[in-house]
Design a protein around this motif. Structure first.
Motif, PDB file in Angstrom:
ATOM      1  N   ARG A 275       0.806  -1.214   0.000  1.00  0.00           N
ATOM      2  CA  ARG A 275       0.000   0.000   0.000  1.00  0.00           C
ATOM      3  C   ARG A 275       0.844   1.271   0.000  1.00  0.00           C
ATOM      4  N   LYS A 276       2.111   1.129   0.263  1.00  0.00           N
ATOM      5  CA  LYS A 276       2.996   2.290   0.387  1.00  0.00           C
ATOM      6  C   LYS A 276       2.965   3.190  -0.841  1.00  0.00           C
ATOM      7  N   ARG A 277       2.602   2.632  -1.987  1.00  0.00           N
ATOM      8  CA  ARG A 277       2.545   3.439  -3.217  1.00  0.00           C
ATOM      9  C   ARG A 277       1.621   4.633  -3.068  1.00  0.00           C
ATOM     10  N   GLY A 278       0.544   4.462  -2.303  1.00  0.00           N
ATOM     11  CA  GLY A 278      -0.420   5.545  -2.160  1.00  0.00           C
ATOM     12  C   GLY A 278      -0.160   6.459  -0.982  1.00  0.00           C
ATOM     13  N   PHE A 279       0.841   6.125  -0.156  1.00  0.00           N
ATOM     14  CA  PHE A 279       1.055   6.909   1.066  1.00  0.00           C
ATOM     15  C   PHE A 279       1.501   8.343   0.781  1.00  0.00           C
ATOM     16  N   PRO A 280       2.395   8.595  -0.203  1.00  0.00           N
ATOM     17  CA  PRO A 280       2.709   9.999  -0.511  1.00  0.00           C
ATOM     18  C   PRO A 280       1.476  10.811  -0.894  1.00  0.00           C
ATOM     19  N   ALA A 281       0.546  10.197  -1.625  1.00  0.00           N
ATOM     20  CA  ALA A 281      -0.685  10.900  -1.980  1.00  0.00           C
ATOM     21  C   ALA A 281      -1.529  11.169  -0.735  1.00  0.00           C
ATOM     22  N   LEU A 282      -1.526  10.229   0.221  1.00  0.00           N
ATOM     23  CA  LEU A 282      -2.251  10.432   1.469  1.00  0.00           C
ATOM     24  C   LEU A 282      -1.661  11.623   2.232  1.00  0.00           C
ATOM     25  N   ALA A 304      -9.495  13.046  15.140  1.00  0.00           N
ATOM     26  CA  ALA A 304     -10.736  12.963  14.368  1.00  0.00           C
ATOM     27  C   ALA A 304     -10.530  12.035  13.173  1.00  0.00           C
ATOM     28  N   PRO A 305     -10.484  10.726  13.414  1.00  0.00           N
ATOM     29  CA  PRO A 305     -10.164   9.780  12.335  1.00  0.00           C
ATOM     30  C   PRO A 305     -11.052   9.895  11.108  1.00  0.00           C
ATOM     31  N   GLU A 306     -12.323  10.230  11.312  1.00  0.00           N
ATOM     32  CA  GLU A 306     -13.221  10.319  10.154  1.00  0.00           C
ATOM     33  C   GLU A 306     -12.775  11.389   9.161  1.00  0.00           C
ATOM     34  N   GLN A 307     -11.960  12.344   9.643  1.00  0.00           N
ATOM     35  CA  GLN A 307     -11.486  13.401   8.752  1.00  0.00           C
ATOM     36  C   GLN A 307     -10.492  12.880   7.717  1.00  0.00           C
ATOM     37  N   ILE A 308      -9.920  11.702   7.950  1.00  0.00           N
ATOM     38  CA  ILE A 308      -8.953  11.159   6.984  1.00  0.00           C
ATOM     39  C   ILE A 308      -9.641  10.867   5.653  1.00  0.00           C
ATOM     40  N   ALA A 309     -10.777  10.197   5.694  1.00  0.00           N
ATOM     41  CA  ALA A 309     -11.501   9.896   4.459  1.00  0.00           C
ATOM     42  C   ALA A 309     -11.976  11.176   3.793  1.00  0.00           C
ATOM     43  N   GLN A 310     -12.399  12.146   4.586  1.00  0.00           N
ATOM     44  CA  GLN A 310     -12.863  13.401   4.012  1.00  0.00           C
ATOM     45  C   GLN A 310     -11.715  14.170   3.362  1.00  0.00           C
ATOM     46  N   ALA A 311     -10.508  14.105   3.959  1.00  0.00           N
ATOM     47  CA  ALA A 311      -9.349  14.761   3.360  1.00  0.00           C
ATOM     48  C   ALA A 311      -9.018  14.127   2.005  1.00  0.00           C
ATOM     49  N   CYS A 312      -9.109  12.799   1.944  1.00  0.00           N
ATOM     50  CA  CYS A 312      -8.866  12.103   0.671  1.00  0.00           C
ATOM     51  C   CYS A 312      -9.884  12.540  -0.376  1.00  0.00           C
ATOM     52  N   THR A 327      -3.184  12.637 -11.136  1.00  0.00           N
ATOM     53  CA  THR A 327      -2.439  11.459 -11.591  1.00  0.00           C
ATOM     54  C   THR A 327      -2.291  10.401 -10.506  1.00  0.00           C
ATOM     55  N   ASP A 328      -2.433  10.796  -9.227  1.00  0.00           N
ATOM     56  CA  ASP A 328      -2.284   9.834  -8.126  1.00  0.00           C
ATOM     57  C   ASP A 328      -3.622   9.332  -7.606  1.00  0.00           C
ATOM     58  N   THR A 329      -4.655   9.461  -8.437  1.00  0.00           N
ATOM     59  CA  THR A 329      -6.025   9.116  -8.027  1.00  0.00           C
ATOM     60  C   THR A 329      -6.173   7.646  -7.646  1.00  0.00           C
ATOM     61  N   ALA A 330      -5.646   6.742  -8.463  1.00  0.00           N
ATOM     62  CA  ALA A 330      -5.885   5.307  -8.242  1.00  0.00           C
ATOM     63  C   ALA A 330      -5.373   4.864  -6.880  1.00  0.00           C
ATOM     64  N   GLU A 331      -4.136   5.258  -6.543  1.00  0.00           N
ATOM     65  CA  GLU A 331      -3.532   4.817  -5.283  1.00  0.00           C
ATOM     66  C   GLU A 331      -4.264   5.390  -4.068  1.00  0.00           C
ATOM     67  N   LEU A 332      -4.601   6.680  -4.139  1.00  0.00           N
ATOM     68  CA  LEU A 332      -5.251   7.304  -2.985  1.00  0.00           C
ATOM     69  C   LEU A 332      -6.691   6.809  -2.828  1.00  0.00           C
ATOM     70  N   ALA A 333      -7.384   6.622  -3.939  1.00  0.00           N
ATOM     71  CA  ALA A 333      -8.756   6.099  -3.846  1.00  0.00           C
ATOM     72  C   ALA A 333      -8.761   4.715  -3.214  1.00  0.00           C
ATOM     73  N   GLU A 334      -7.773   3.898  -3.559  1.00  0.00           N
ATOM     74  CA  GLU A 334      -7.675   2.565  -2.958  1.00  0.00           C
ATOM     75  C   GLU A 334      -7.487   2.664  -1.444  1.00  0.00           C
ATOM     76  N   LEU A 335      -6.617   3.582  -0.999  1.00  0.00           N
ATOM     77  CA  LEU A 335      -6.422   3.778   0.436  1.00  0.00           C
ATOM     78  C   LEU A 335      -7.703   4.281   1.095  1.00  0.00           C
ATOM     79  N   CYS A 336      -8.391   5.177   0.424  1.00  0.00           N
ATOM     80  CA  CYS A 336      -9.621   5.737   0.987  1.00  0.00           C
ATOM     81  C   CYS A 336     -10.663   4.647   1.219  1.00  0.00           C
ATOM     82  N   PHE A 337     -10.856   3.774   0.239  1.00  0.00           N
ATOM     83  CA  PHE A 337     -11.840   2.705   0.406  1.00  0.00           C
ATOM     84  C   PHE A 337     -11.386   1.675   1.442  1.00  0.00           C
ATOM     85  N   SER A 338     -10.088   1.430   1.537  1.00  0.00           N
ATOM     86  CA  SER A 338      -9.621   0.515   2.585  1.00  0.00           C
ATOM     87  C   SER A 338      -9.877   1.116   3.963  1.00  0.00           C
TER      88      SER A 338
END
Length: 477
Positions: A275-282, A304-312, A327-338
């Protein structure tokens, strides 16, 4: 004939560590094990325990002989004032005493009391015979007398056995030290404690040898906790607590922040392969002009953990008004849904329904190949009535247009209910996830409308990492 005192017979029990329910004792116990290079607290032998205690005592003597906290070698002495104020180690009168006097006083202070002087009391932490009563000078007592008033009136604090007392003496080795309030990580995951404390003890021993505080920049205590999770390789079995405390004479303080196991494990996994691929985007999703993303992510995680998904979601949709997909949509979206599945515990079937609706909307938008249509859809996010109208209208358009290529309705009755039914408590969040799903699918489809080029250069600049986030990804805890 008098029988031998059982305290003499079982003196060996006073050389074996036990983990108790007291977080600070546990941190100190792990520090002792690390000082003796034992693989675990339970595996620390009597000889190893003696070696570790001698190391702690020897470092205390060396610090006391410095006398001046402002000297080049005054780091450990200054640190002691936030753990053991007015002790033989840092008493103001030491400035007028010679080395042998100070050395003897510190060693007597750190000596195990003779069994003949032990009180008729059990250790309040582990139940073994106590070797004495101990208060603020020996034990960081957190923020109030209520934290320790569990012994009879007139006693000087807590009844403690020798191993538990020595655990408190070793506590500084397991903390990040600043000279002021100290920071420690605690968990009921024993493997996490052993490995994290081992690294911390090793670092503090280097600082003791150098005689100075840690010069490495830490954005915040919360970021330090995230860094420790990033370095931990195994699955967490418990949450993590961040303890910030001081025992100095200006008043004891204790602040506790907690990460429940689901979010702690999600953060750990998200910063490690694959999952590290998406961490810079996070991190970019949490960064602002003057605040690195690591700081924003850490604060949201603890506060406020719920703010993480909202930030994404905000990050992924920030430029949809211009018809642009990052351009980093795929990786960050995957993290958001996880995140919403593993931490927010959203129903997997509902997530699947939302993603299916997103795929249909994305297919329609891709067929239209218009940044204008994407902008129009994004504009409905803040107005549920407009989004509902937009989806209903496009639903009809898609059904009437046999060449739309989406196959079936744009949105089903069940999906419509998840997004707009007033009785669905998280409908507003489902709508955010719908946008994320649409953007993720459009990215997969290679959605590149003609008017995208005009903002591509600006987007490339905005997707660069914050310099301090680059340091965070490279740095140690």
């Amino acid at each position: 004939m008098n029988e031998p005192d059982p305290r003499d017979v079982d003196a060996g029990d006073q050389a074996r560590l036990r983990l108790t329910a007291h977080p600070l004792q546990r941190i100190g116990a792990y520090a002792l094990a690390a000082l003796a290079k034992a693989s675990s607290v339970e595996g620390l032998t009597s000889d190893g325990f003696a070696t570790a205690v001698e190391t702690v005592t020897r470092d205390a003597v060396a610090a006391a002989l410095v006398r001046d906290t402002k000297s080049d070698q005054g780091f450990w002495l200054k640190t002691s004032m936030s753990f053991f104020p007015n002790s033989k180690m840092n008493h103001l009168s030491n400035a007028k005493k010679d080395d042998p006097t100070i050395r003897d006083a510190v060693r007597r202070w750190r000596e195990r009391p003779d069994p003949s002087a032990w009180p008729e009391a059990a250790c309040v932490l582990c139940g073994r015979d106590a070797v004495g009563y101990y208060g603020k000078v020996d034990v960081p007592l957190a923020e109030s007398d209520l934290y320790r008033n569990n012994t009879p009136r007139g006693h000087a604090g807590m009844a403690l056995c020798w191993p538990c007392l020595c655990s408190f003496y070793a506590l500084p080795y397991g903390c990040r030290l600043t000279g002021g309030p100290s920071t420690a990580l605690h968990s009921w995951d024993e493997r996490f404690m052993a490995r994290t404390l081992s690294r911390r003890v090793e670092r503090n021993r280097q600082l003791i040898a150098l005689g100075r505080a840690d010069s490495r920049k830490v954005l915040s205590n919360e970021v330090m906790a995230l860094q420790a999770l990033r370095h931990y390789e195994d699955r967490l079995t418990a949450g993590v607590e961040l303890l910030v405390f001081s025992n100095n004479n200006r008043g004891q303080t204790l602040e506790i922040q907690s990460l429940d196991r689901p979010i702690a494990e999600w953060l750990r996994r998200s910063s490690r392969p694959p999952r590290k691929r998406g961490f810079p985007a996070l991190l970019r999703a949490h960064a602002t002009g003057d605040r690195p993303g690591a700081l924003g992510l850490a604060r949201n995680a603890f506060r406020a953990p719920e703010q993480i998904a909202q930030a994404c979601s905000r990050y992924l949709t920030a430029h949809l008004g211009r018809g642009v997909i990052r351009t980093d949509t795929a990786e960050l979206a995957e993290l958001c849904f996880s995140f919403v599945i593993e931490v927010m515990r959203m129903n997997q079937n509902e997530i699947d329904e939302i993603k299916a609706a997103g795929a249909q909307v994305a297919a329609w938008l891709n067929a239209e190949n218009s940044a204008g249509q994407l902008r129009a859809f994004n504009a409905t996010l803040k107005e549920p009535r407009r989004m509902r109208h937009w989806l209903m209208r496009r639903n009809v358009d898609a059904l009437l247009d046999q060449d739309s290529g989406i196959g079936g309705p744009l949105i089903t009755e069940n999906q419509f209910r998840l997004l707009f039914d007033p009785e669905v408590e998280q409908a507003w969040f489902h709508r955010q996830l719908l946008i994320v799903s649409v953007v993720q699918r459009l990215h997969e489809l290679g959605f590149t409308p003609a008017d995208r080029a005009e903002v591509a250069a600006a987007m490339a600049d905005e997707e660069k990492e914050h310099p301090e986030d680059i340091d965070y990804m490279k740095g140690d805890e």
